[in-house]
Design a protein around this motif. Sequence first.
Motif, PDB file in Angstrom:
ATOM      1  N   UNK A 122       0.928  -1.770   0.045  1.00 18.64           N
ATOM      2  CA  UNK A 122       0.114   0.418   0.218  1.00 18.64           C
ATOM      3  C   UNK A 122       0.850   1.517   0.009  1.00 18.64           C
ATOM      4  N   UNK A 123       2.119   1.455  -0.327  1.00 16.27           N
ATOM      5  CA  UNK A 123       3.025   1.927  -0.142  1.00 16.27           C
ATOM      6  C   UNK A 123       2.303   3.408  -0.821  1.00 16.27           C
ATOM      7  N   UNK A 124       2.368   3.293  -2.011  1.00 16.09           N
ATOM      8  CA  UNK A 124       2.274   4.511  -3.319  1.00 16.09           C
ATOM      9  C   UNK A 124       1.257   4.384  -3.424  1.00 16.09           C
ATOM     10  N   UNK A 125      -0.090   3.763  -2.656  1.00 12.52           N
ATOM     11  CA  UNK A 125      -1.680   4.649  -1.972  1.00 12.52           C
ATOM     12  C   UNK A 125      -1.164   5.534  -0.967  1.00 12.52           C
ATOM     13  N   UNK A 126      -0.801   5.731  -0.237  1.00  8.35           N
ATOM     14  CA  UNK A 126      -0.750   6.154   0.786  1.00  8.35           C
ATOM     15  C   UNK A 126       0.021   7.708   0.793  1.00  8.35           C
ATOM     16  N   UNK A 127       1.409   7.600  -0.114  1.00 10.47           N
ATOM     17  CA  UNK A 127       2.542   8.552  -0.171  1.00 10.47           C
ATOM     18  C   UNK A 127       2.722   9.044  -1.760  1.00 10.47           C
ATOM     19  N   UNK A 128       3.358  10.067  -1.853  1.00 10.18           N
ATOM     20  CA  UNK A 128       3.034  10.516  -3.522  1.00 10.18           C
ATOM     21  C   UNK A 128       4.618  10.013  -3.721  1.00 10.18           C
ATOM     22  N   UNK A 129       5.163   9.102  -3.522  1.00  6.10           N
ATOM     23  CA  UNK A 129       6.502   9.176  -4.126  1.00  6.10           C
ATOM     24  C   UNK A 129       6.402   9.660  -5.464  1.00  6.10           C
ATOM     25  N   UNK A 130       7.614   9.721  -6.490  1.00  9.38           N
ATOM     26  CA  UNK A 130       6.571   8.783  -8.070  1.00  9.38           C
ATOM     27  C   UNK A 130       7.637   8.112  -8.324  1.00  9.38           C
ATOM     28  N   UNK A 131       6.446   6.950  -8.774  1.00  8.38           N
ATOM     29  CA  UNK A 131       7.180   5.847  -8.942  1.00  8.38           C
ATOM     30  C   UNK A 131       7.589   5.496 -11.128  1.00  8.38           C
ATOM     31  N   UNK A 132       7.930   5.885 -11.064  1.00  5.79           N
ATOM     32  CA  UNK A 132       8.669   6.351 -12.930  1.00  5.79           C
ATOM     33  C   UNK A 132       8.236   4.985 -13.475  1.00  5.79           C
ATOM     34  N   UNK A 133       8.500   4.250 -12.882  1.00  4.64           N
ATOM     35  CA  UNK A 133       8.356   2.202 -13.628  1.00  4.64           C
ATOM     36  C   UNK A 133       7.574   1.679 -12.607  1.00  4.64           C
ATOM     37  N   UNK A 134       6.741   0.687 -13.113  1.00  5.17           N
ATOM     38  CA  UNK A 134       5.738  -0.582 -12.288  1.00  5.17           C
ATOM     39  C   UNK A 134       4.413   0.319 -12.143  1.00  5.17           C
ATOM     40  N   UNK A 135       3.673  -0.703 -10.986  1.00  5.94           N
ATOM     41  CA  UNK A 135       2.217  -0.282 -10.990  1.00  5.94           C
ATOM     42  C   UNK A 135       2.661   0.159  -9.924  1.00  5.94           C
ATOM     43  N   UNK A 136       2.086   1.634  -9.228  1.00 10.20           N
ATOM     44  CA  UNK A 136       1.230   1.923  -7.415  1.00 10.20           C
ATOM     45  C   UNK A 136       0.744   1.159  -6.713  1.00 10.20           C
ATOM     46  N   UNK A 137      -0.755   0.374  -7.950  1.00 10.47           N
ATOM     47  CA  UNK A 137      -1.771  -0.243  -6.779  1.00 10.47           C
ATOM     48  C   UNK A 137      -0.716  -1.770  -6.859  1.00 10.47           C
ATOM     49  N   UNK A 138      -0.008  -2.357  -7.205  1.00  7.23           N
ATOM     50  CA  UNK A 138       1.207  -3.499  -6.862  1.00  7.23           C
ATOM     51  C   UNK A 138       1.766  -3.310  -6.878  1.00  7.23           C
ATOM     52  N   UNK A 139       2.854  -2.757  -6.354  1.00  9.24           N
ATOM     53  CA  UNK A 139       4.232  -2.778  -6.550  1.00  9.24           C
ATOM     54  C   UNK A 139       5.242  -4.087  -6.945  1.00  9.24           C
ATOM     55  N   UNK A 140       4.332  -4.469  -6.086  1.00  8.95           N
ATOM     56  CA  UNK A 140       5.349  -5.736  -5.063  1.00  8.95           C
ATOM     57  C   UNK A 140       4.221  -7.151  -6.499  1.00  8.95           C
TER      58      UNK A 140
END
Length: 790
Positions: A122-140
């Motif tokens: 859930x890391x990228x769901x709570x925090x707005x750190x830019x994810x340049x590549x990958x899935x924010x909802x399912x990063x792992x």
Amino acid sequence: MLKNYLKTVFRNLFNNKSYAVINILGLSVSLSAVILISLWVWDEWSFDRMHSKRERLYRVSTTFDIQSNNVFPQTPPPLAMYAKSSIPGIEDACRFSNSDAVILLPNQQEKFSEQGQYTDSTFFQLFDFPLLQGDRRNPFQNDNSIIISKSLAKKYFGKADAMGQHILVGINPLLKESKQPFLVTGIMEDLPSNSSIQADFFIPFNLLKKRFKDNDTDWGHFSFRTYFLLQKNTNPQLVEEQLVKLQQQQRSDELFKKLVYFLQPIEKIHLYNGDGTDNGAQQVRIFSLIAFVILFIACINYLNLVTARSTKRSKEVSVRKVIGANRLHLFLQFIVESCVVFVISILLATLFIYLSTPYYNELSGKELSFNLSDPHIWLIFSGALLITVLLAGIYPALALSAFKPVQGLKGVIGNIGKETWLRRTLVIIQFTSTVILIITTFIISRQMIYIQQKDMGYQHENVFVFPQINFLHHFESIRTELERNPSIKGITSASSIINDIGSSTGDIDWPGKSTKEAQFMVNNMVVDHKFLHVMGMQLLAGRSFSGRLVDSSYIILNQTAVREMGLKDPVGKTISFRNSPRTIIGVVKDFHFQNLRERIQPCILFYDTNWALGGMYVKASAGKTAEALASVERLWKQYNPEYEFQYEFLDARFDELYKSDIRAGKLLNIFACIAILLSCLGLFGLVTITAESKIKEIGIRKTLGATILDIMLLVSKNLIALVSLSIVIAFPLAYWLMKRWLNNYAYHTDISLWVFVGTGLLVAIIALLTIYNKALKAARNNPVNAIRTE
């Protein structure tokens, strides 16, 4: 008309170069200081404000007793998921834990040591750190996924695309079999320096289940950081109460009867403790106040220096009025003059800032940049212009434009040239602020010296520590080999760093323990049998460990533990620790295993062969640290060729604990010197005012036989009185301020009388030297020039 105003301004500045230089230099130096301080303050307040949901983001902190100061930002691992599913006000949750994982790349000569974190998906769901590549909802994608920073991707893979590549990761460097291939499933932007969350890579929190089988059910393991995202309009205090009820439903032990959870807004993590008490906010406020004081002093100087030339300007103003200028025109002229001086000063200040920013960043430990495209910079400029015009522009403009032409042509300047109550008040405020800054600087410097010279209860000089990794399995043979080296005085190991133990438990019982002591917490560290000897720790009673298996049933207490447990003659007594009986074999003198802001707490040192003592301590001979390091590094390359040899001197780690205070003290020294310089310029202006307003009186007195000393006293006595009054006012204010600041430290220096006496003498000497030159010049003027009719 504006063109005429500007022409007049530059002509006046050119014709009065000395005043112009003092005015512009003083204002530019103060503006430089104000802008640099403002950048620092802005950076401090900007922490964790980059998240769009920040108003609903909270970190959880815990205390087992609201009456104690022992508040820590850790929770048990099940709390996050249970709370998310059972408390309606919680929308989402995310957990963190520091990772000791090490990234290894096959066939790569260069080794990197990175900072990693375990975290939930859930890391990228709570925090707005830019994810340049990958899935924010399912990063792992699975438990063998890894998210790396942009910098890491560039270091490891160069220009090649890192996504989909495999990285070999040692989950637990102490175990060779922990190396596993991880798939890069995300590349994120480097986390900003003003974020309280820092990491170079993230791996799944689920991996901890493999290391701790009961990770999702252990409600007594407070070792994980938990963040909650609350629903809109949810009361955080209500959620705190619900979290406590949830914890007590799972664990009804006496230890948890007084447990309290705090929800700390993410924006306050950097400057406040978990319970809302100060942890740096006061320091930021002090620097904000210093910025205003420095600008205020500079504005007072500008006002005084402008009015010091009032006699000459009175004739100019009167002539302009005679030929038709009205008061509004004159007022605008002087406002334009203030603005022109400000603009020139800000241009010069900009040059000063560009030149000093690298040094300032090194001193402050930040990465501040002065960029004219930054709207914050223009906001600071606008604020400084407004304050400068209000404080230093309007009063002289009103006063100088109010001259009556007939009086002005005769050189009669009214109250503007006299020592009015306003000017007296301003100089008192000016020097009171300066005295407080000097006292503050002295006491902060004394506290830093006190910290550096404080007996910590162990010897930290020439001791370096590092994670053992493969040394662990060959510890005794490596110790034997290293101890033969004359550059090494001793080798030992422990489960923690001695000045940051970080492990505590309530699992302790002893005969006579009362229900009031149910929340008793004790810090604990596993050590080997040579630890006390190598670290120079003093035994007050009993003995140390011997290195035999029987030591596993023994413990050593510190003085505070003995006192708070109410034990008399503790050596030989048996207590329960971690659900097993232990015999007390020694009492060690209290040592500081936390920073000096905290009082020494109860501590247990124990010996247990089932614990991996991951940290090796090497004590080098004085002046032989380089040789000791070289000897250890040769063995490191033999046993750990895949890993970079990373070590840390305890002295350096000690300084790291107080780096913010040390840096603040150094910055304060600089700004205090600037305030002194500006105050001296202000005194120069005041002496000038007095000398010019009494020019005829001085001439008459000299013709009647007054000595140079008499004239000097005439010019300076009122100013000396004002400076003396400033010192008297500043002393109690400085004492109150520093008393509050020192209370942040459980162990601190005293506030000595000599600090105040020395400061008073220093300020008096500076003031007298500043006054002396101008007063002496006034006293030596030819009286004929002063009293002749023009």
